[in-house]
Motif scaffolding. Structure first.
Motif, mmCIF file in Angstrom:
data_model
loop_
_atom_site.group_PDB
_atom_site.id
_atom_site.type_symbol
_atom_site.label_atom_id
_atom_site.label_comp_id
_atom_site.label_asym_id
_atom_site.label_seq_id
_atom_site.Cartn_x
_atom_site.Cartn_y
_atom_site.Cartn_z
ATOM 1 N N LEU A 194 9.877 -8.218 1.764
ATOM 2 C CA LEU A 194 10.046 -6.850 2.241
ATOM 3 C C LEU A 194 8.722 -6.095 2.174
ATOM 4 C CD1 LEU A 194 13.471 -5.881 0.619
ATOM 5 C CD2 LEU A 194 12.981 -5.963 3.062
ATOM 6 N N TYR A 195 8.000 -6.294 1.083
ATOM 7 C CA TYR A 195 6.703 -5.628 0.924
ATOM 8 C C TYR A 195 5.752 -6.031 2.051
ATOM 9 C CZ TYR A 195 2.194 -4.230 -0.941
ATOM 10 O OH TYR A 195 0.953 -3.658 -1.085
ATOM 11 N N THR A 196 5.720 -7.327 2.345
ATOM 12 C CA THR A 196 4.796 -7.848 3.357
ATOM 13 C C THR A 196 5.053 -7.244 4.731
ATOM 14 O OG1 THR A 196 4.678 -9.939 2.138
ATOM 15 C CG2 THR A 196 3.905 -9.959 4.409
ATOM 16 N N HIS A 197 6.322 -7.009 5.048
ATOM 17 C CA HIS A 197 6.676 -6.579 6.404
ATOM 18 C C HIS A 197 6.971 -5.085 6.519
ATOM 19 C CE1 HIS A 197 7.546 -10.974 6.500
ATOM 20 N NE2 HIS A 197 6.934 -10.855 7.655
ATOM 21 N N ALA A 198 7.028 -4.373 5.388
ATOM 22 C CA ALA A 198 7.343 -2.937 5.433
ATOM 23 C C ALA A 198 6.184 -2.141 6.016
ATOM 24 C CB ALA A 198 7.672 -2.436 4.035
ATOM 25 N N THR A 199 6.519 -1.055 6.680
ATOM 26 C CA THR A 199 5.495 -0.138 7.202
ATOM 27 C C THR A 199 5.498 1.185 6.444
ATOM 28 O OG1 THR A 199 7.075 0.637 8.872
ATOM 29 C CG2 THR A 199 5.550 -1.113 9.527
ATOM 30 N N ASP A 200 6.542 1.429 5.670
ATOM 31 C CA ASP A 200 6.666 2.653 4.874
ATOM 32 C C ASP A 200 5.860 2.481 3.582
ATOM 33 O OD1 ASP A 200 7.406 4.689 3.151
ATOM 34 O OD2 ASP A 200 9.551 4.557 3.573
ATOM 35 N N ALA A 201 4.785 3.255 3.428
ATOM 36 C CA ALA A 201 3.893 3.103 2.276
ATOM 37 C C ALA A 201 4.608 3.402 0.960
ATOM 38 C CB ALA A 201 2.675 4.024 2.428
ATOM 39 N N VAL A 202 5.518 4.366 0.978
ATOM 40 C CA VAL A 202 6.257 4.708 -0.250
ATOM 41 C C VAL A 202 7.146 3.538 -0.668
ATOM 42 C CG1 VAL A 202 7.981 6.249 -1.275
ATOM 43 C CG2 VAL A 202 6.206 7.185 0.228
ATOM 44 N N PHE A 203 7.858 2.960 0.285
ATOM 45 C CA PHE A 203 8.726 1.808 -0.004
ATOM 46 C C PHE A 203 7.905 0.645 -0.550
ATOM 47 C CE2 PHE A 203 11.595 -1.674 1.939
ATOM 48 C CZ PHE A 203 12.410 -1.700 0.810
ATOM 49 N N LYS A 204 6.732 0.416 0.027
ATOM 50 C CA LYS A 204 5.865 -0.668 -0.447
ATOM 51 C C LYS A 204 5.462 -0.433 -1.915
ATOM 52 C CE LYS A 204 2.667 -2.342 2.505
ATOM 53 N NZ LYS A 204 3.045 -3.594 3.185
ATOM 54 N N ARG A 205 5.087 0.804 -2.234
ATOM 55 C CA ARG A 205 4.708 1.107 -3.626
ATOM 56 C C ARG A 205 5.883 0.912 -4.570
ATOM 57 N NH1 ARG A 205 1.774 5.367 -1.236
ATOM 58 N NH2 ARG A 205 3.413 6.878 -1.720
ATOM 59 N N GLN A 206 7.076 1.274 -4.125
ATOM 60 C CA GLN A 206 8.267 1.117 -4.968
ATOM 61 C C GLN A 206 8.586 -0.354 -5.216
ATOM 62 O OE1 GLN A 206 11.009 3.428 -2.604
ATOM 63 N NE2 GLN A 206 10.585 5.329 -3.712
ATOM 64 N N LEU A 207 8.422 -1.179 -4.200
ATOM 65 C CA LEU A 207 8.658 -2.615 -4.360
ATOM 66 C C LEU A 207 7.650 -3.221 -5.338
ATOM 67 C CD1 LEU A 207 9.333 -3.467 -0.617
ATOM 68 C CD2 LEU A 207 10.974 -3.856 -2.471
ATOM 69 N N ALA A 208 6.384 -2.852 -5.206
ATOM 70 C CA ALA A 208 5.348 -3.361 -6.115
ATOM 71 C C ALA A 208 5.636 -2.926 -7.545
ATOM 72 C CB ALA A 208 3.971 -2.880 -5.674
ATOM 73 N N ALA A 209 6.055 -1.663 -7.707
ATOM 74 C CA ALA A 209 6.375 -1.153 -9.042
ATOM 75 C C ALA A 209 7.551 -1.921 -9.652
ATOM 76 C CB ALA A 209 6.699 0.335 -8.970
ATOM 77 N N ALA A 210 8.552 -2.232 -8.833
ATOM 78 C CA ALA A 210 9.719 -2.982 -9.320
ATOM 79 C C ALA A 210 9.324 -4.409 -9.700
ATOM 80 C CB ALA A 210 10.811 -2.992 -8.262
ATOM 81 N N LEU A 211 8.487 -5.038 -8.894
ATOM 82 C CA LEU A 211 8.056 -6.415 -9.171
ATOM 83 C C LEU A 211 7.275 -6.507 -10.482
ATOM 84 C CD1 LEU A 211 7.138 -7.484 -5.543
ATOM 85 C CD2 LEU A 211 8.826 -8.624 -7.002
ATOM 86 N N ALA A 212 6.627 -5.423 -10.879
ATOM 87 C CA ALA A 212 5.866 -5.429 -12.128
ATOM 88 C C ALA A 212 6.765 -5.536 -13.355
ATOM 89 C CB ALA A 212 5.005 -4.168 -12.218
ATOM 90 N N TYR A 213 8.079 -5.380 -13.167
ATOM 91 C CA TYR A 213 9.027 -5.535 -14.280
ATOM 92 C C TYR A 213 9.428 -7.000 -14.489
ATOM 93 C CZ TYR A 213 9.701 -0.543 -14.989
ATOM 94 O OH TYR A 213 9.506 0.785 -15.301
ATOM 95 N N SER A 214 8.866 -7.901 -13.709
ATOM 96 C CA SER A 214 9.173 -9.320 -13.885
ATOM 97 C C SER A 214 8.820 -9.774 -15.301
ATOM 98 C CB SER A 214 8.379 -10.152 -12.873
ATOM 99 O OG SER A 214 8.550 -11.534 -13.137
ATOM 100 N N THR A 215 9.684 -10.612 -15.862
ATOM 101 C CA THR A 215 9.415 -11.175 -17.195
ATOM 102 C C THR A 215 9.361 -12.700 -17.155
ATOM 103 O OG1 THR A 215 11.791 -11.140 -17.714
ATOM 104 C CG2 THR A 215 10.493 -9.236 -18.411
#
Length: 294
Positions: free
Chosen positions: A159-180
């Protein structure tokens, strides 16, 4: 007191604590009196203090458990009042307070809030970009925190790769940083060198997010030092390159990290483009280490 006066008191106490005139512990009784405030001015000031307190907390400790209970207590009134979904007749202020209340409840790992967030995620699974804007970031984070799988990571990254909405991209990256998951973390970091996934100018924001979590911090800090020449070449004259000096100084809080920061960056003080930020970074981390000690 009126809301402006309440805001003034919270901000004043926070700044006094930051300057070392009072202990940060002295803010807790103040926060306790503000648990049922509904003004965005006041709730946002409380949220600021919570973020400031978080630097004193280590993951997996009794202090973290107590901290999360405090966060849930401070958010409970507004969460019960507003929930996740907007209601007819609500004010714009309520929508802003909802964002803070939901964020605090997800931060606290509240079981009921987490369950509701998962249900909302499931209902929007085929169109995550269509999640209500006020709660989208928290729903994405909650799913990663509590239901991480390789498929979920792959979905977010695609989704991050194909999204055009910059806010959505930042939210996806922020969520992925919670990976353990160690394998997932390595997969994500390996994607940073693929400019078709992460554009070079966006690399620093990923770095900031992953540095901010103790689970991922060591891996990305090692990655940055090992790939320093590649980072410099990839970013060229881009201003975001400074961020790779600045962001660690905003986050690191231990003697060990201070020593590592100095060991890596002090030999680069001769680089005039970096020297000022390196010197400031060393002072920032040293001051934070000292604050935590006190």
């Amino acid at each position: 007191l009126d809301n402006t006066s309440k805001l003034q008191i919270v901000q004043e106490r926070r700044l006094l604590a930051e300057a070392g005139h009072i202990s940060y512990a002295d803010l807790l009784p103040v926060l306790d009196k503000l648990a049922k405030e509904e003004s965005y001015l006041v709730v946002s000031a409380v949220s600021q203090v919570i973020s400031a307190l978080e630097r004193f907390i280590d993951e997996g400790t009794d202090a973290e458990t107590a901290f999360k209970s405090l966060v849930a207590k401070l958010a409970r009134h507004n969460y019960d009042r507003l929930g996740f979904k907007a209601k007819e007749g609500e004010s714009d202020e309520d929508e802003l307070v909802r964002q803070l209340a939901v964020s605090m409840m997800i931060r606290s790992n509240d079981a009921e809030a987490s369950q509701v967030a998962s249900q909302i995620f499931a209902a929007h699974k085929e169109n995550l970009a269509g999640l209500p804007a006020a709660i989208r970031a928290q729903v994405l984070i909650n799913e990663m925190k509590h239901h991480e799988t390789k498929d979920l990571v792959a979905t977010y990254l695609d989704l991050y790769t194909h999204a055009t909405d910059a806010v959505f991209k930042r939210q996806l990256a922020a969520a992925l940083a919670y990976s353990t998951d160690a394998d997932n973390i390595q997969t994500l970091i390996s994607s940073w060198k693929d400019k078709f996934v992460v554009k070079p100018q966006d690399l620093s924001s990923w770095y900031l997010q992953f540095l901010g979590h103790q689970t991922t911090q060591e891996t990305v800090w090692v990655w940055a030092r090992e790939n320093w020449d590649w980072i410099k070449a990839a970013l060229g004259g881009d201003m975001s390159f400074d961020s790779f000096v600045i962001f660690p100084s905003h986050i690191f809080k231990t003697e060990e990290r201070l020593a590592e920061y100095k060991e890596f960056f002090e030999p680069q003080l001769s680089d005039l483009a970096l020297s000022r930020n390196i010197r400031m970074g060393i002072k920032d981390i040293a001051a934070r280490v000292d604050l935590i000690k006190r």
